[in-house]
Scaffold this active site. Structure first.
Site, PDB file in Angstrom:
ATOM      1  CE  LYS A 200      -3.774  -2.502   2.044  1.00  0.00           C
ATOM      2  NZ  LYS A 200      -4.440  -3.014   3.238  1.00  0.00           N
TER       3      LYS A 200
ATOM      4  CD  GLN B 245      -3.305  -4.689   6.282  1.00  0.00           C
ATOM      5  OE1 GLN B 245      -3.188  -3.724   5.556  1.00  0.00           O
ATOM      6  NE2 GLN B 245      -3.932  -5.799   5.880  1.00  0.00           N
TER       7      GLN B 245
ATOM      8  CG  ASP C 140      -9.869  -0.679   4.398  1.00  0.00           C
ATOM      9  OD1 ASP C 140      -9.539  -0.926   3.218  1.00  0.00           O
ATOM     10  OD2 ASP C 140      -9.248  -1.107   5.391  1.00  0.00           O
TER      11      ASP C 140
END
Ligand code: NDP
Length: 290
Positions: free
Chosen positions: A53, A97, A120
């Site tokens: 990422k 994460q 997200d």
């Protein structure tokens, strides 16, 4: 082989080029998009994902902040970090994460990310907005799946789509996005009785099960579009999907490979959500800027 491959790497490169162009427009307007990625603990797979990422951000000109916190981090410490990023106007996206170490309530953490920075697309507000067809951050993997299906020229409207899996991050939202595009959607899960028969009726089949080669050739309708979300580490040490690739390739019209399919697209869609977040938080419209 009969099926045409849907090249996730090539599509992801095109999506990242869009994100890079959006970043350039935002920078011209005085805004540098910034994504904060928080990693708690030492999970090796998570470390790989986070590195990816951060690399994607650099490729797109997006500023990234990587916060690595020890395994011993408490829930309150993590909440405090999120609160600090939430009130920092130079940070536009916050991503924690997953999975988190035991002892930290994932739901409480996701709920603490303000919806306008939830790139997200996991927060209840964004999920609710998606359900009701309002503008929102779409979760990256499902959004990537839709983009891959559309890249084939397949008209989703009126098709029978079967989704195997009903997780909050893949199965449910991908089904919702297909429904929003007027597919007739069947969702299969571990209690589904006639799963094989249902799959064999699918014009569009999305497999998000987490079992290597779960879908065999006989479960695929000839001419179907098959999207393989699964990432499974096989006994050979390599990554395999949920679909038996060789068998599917003989029957499907379009098929995603693993690796090189949904994975790269998921990462690319995160970059798009980040530029979108930066634009929205600064009262700018990417559509008008392009
Ligand atoms: P989950 O484990 O959360 O969900 C799996 C789903 O599959 C559940 O709904 C489960 O049903 C269903 N399932 C499991 N076994 C069976 C069975 N025997 N028959 C029918 N249904 C079954 O996984 P995720 O949704 O998080 O991920 C799915 C896969 O996608 C994994 O391989 C994961 O690694 C991969 N993935 C890939 C991403 C990418 O970027 N390419 C991103 C995210 C995930 P039930 O609900 O009844 O238990």
């Amino acid at each position: 082989m009969h099926a045409q491959l849907i090249d996730g790497k090539a599509l992801a490169a095109a999506v990242k080029a869009e994100a890079a162009a959006e970043t350039a427009s935002l920078q011209a307007a005085g805004v540098t998009p910034c994504l904060a990625v928080i990693l708690v603990g030492e999970d090796p797979a998570s470390q790989v994902y986070v590195r990816g990422k951060i690399r994607d951000c650099a490729e797109c000109g997006i500023r990234s902040l990587e916060l690595r916190l020890p395994e011993t981090t408490t829930q309150q410490e993590l909440l405090d970090r999120i609160a600090a990023l939430a009130s920092d106007s130079t940070v536009h996206g916050i991503l924690v994460q997953l999975p988190l170490p035991a002892g930290i309530d994932e739901r409480a953490i996701i709920d603490a990310i303000p919806p306008e920075k939830d790139v997200d697309g996991f927060s209840p507000v964004n999920v609710g907005r998606m359900q009701t067809g309002q503008p929102c951050f779409l979760p990256c993997t499902p959004a990537g799946c839709i983009r891959m299906i559309e890249s084939t020229g397949t008209v989703i409207d009126g098709k029978h789509a079967v989704v195997i899996g009903r997780s909050n991050i893949v199965g449910k939202p991908v089904a919702q996005l297909l429904l929003a595009r007027n597919a007739t959607v069947t969702i299969c899960h571990s209690h589904t009785r006639n799963l094989r028969e249902l799959c064999a009726q699918a014009d569009i089949l999305v497999a998000a099960v987490g079992h290597e080669a779960f879908v065999d050739g006989s479960m695929i309708k000839p001419g179907a579009v098959v999207i393989d979300v699964g990432i499974n580490r096989g006994s050979d040490g390599k990554l395999h999907g949920d679909v038996n690739f060789a068998q599917a390739a003989e029957r499907a019209a379009f098929l995603t490979p693993v690796p090189g399919g949904v994975g790269p697209m998921t990462r690319a869609m995160l970059m798009k959500n980040t530029t979108q977040a930066a634009a929205m938080q600064n009262g700018l419209s990417l559509e008008k800027m392009s």
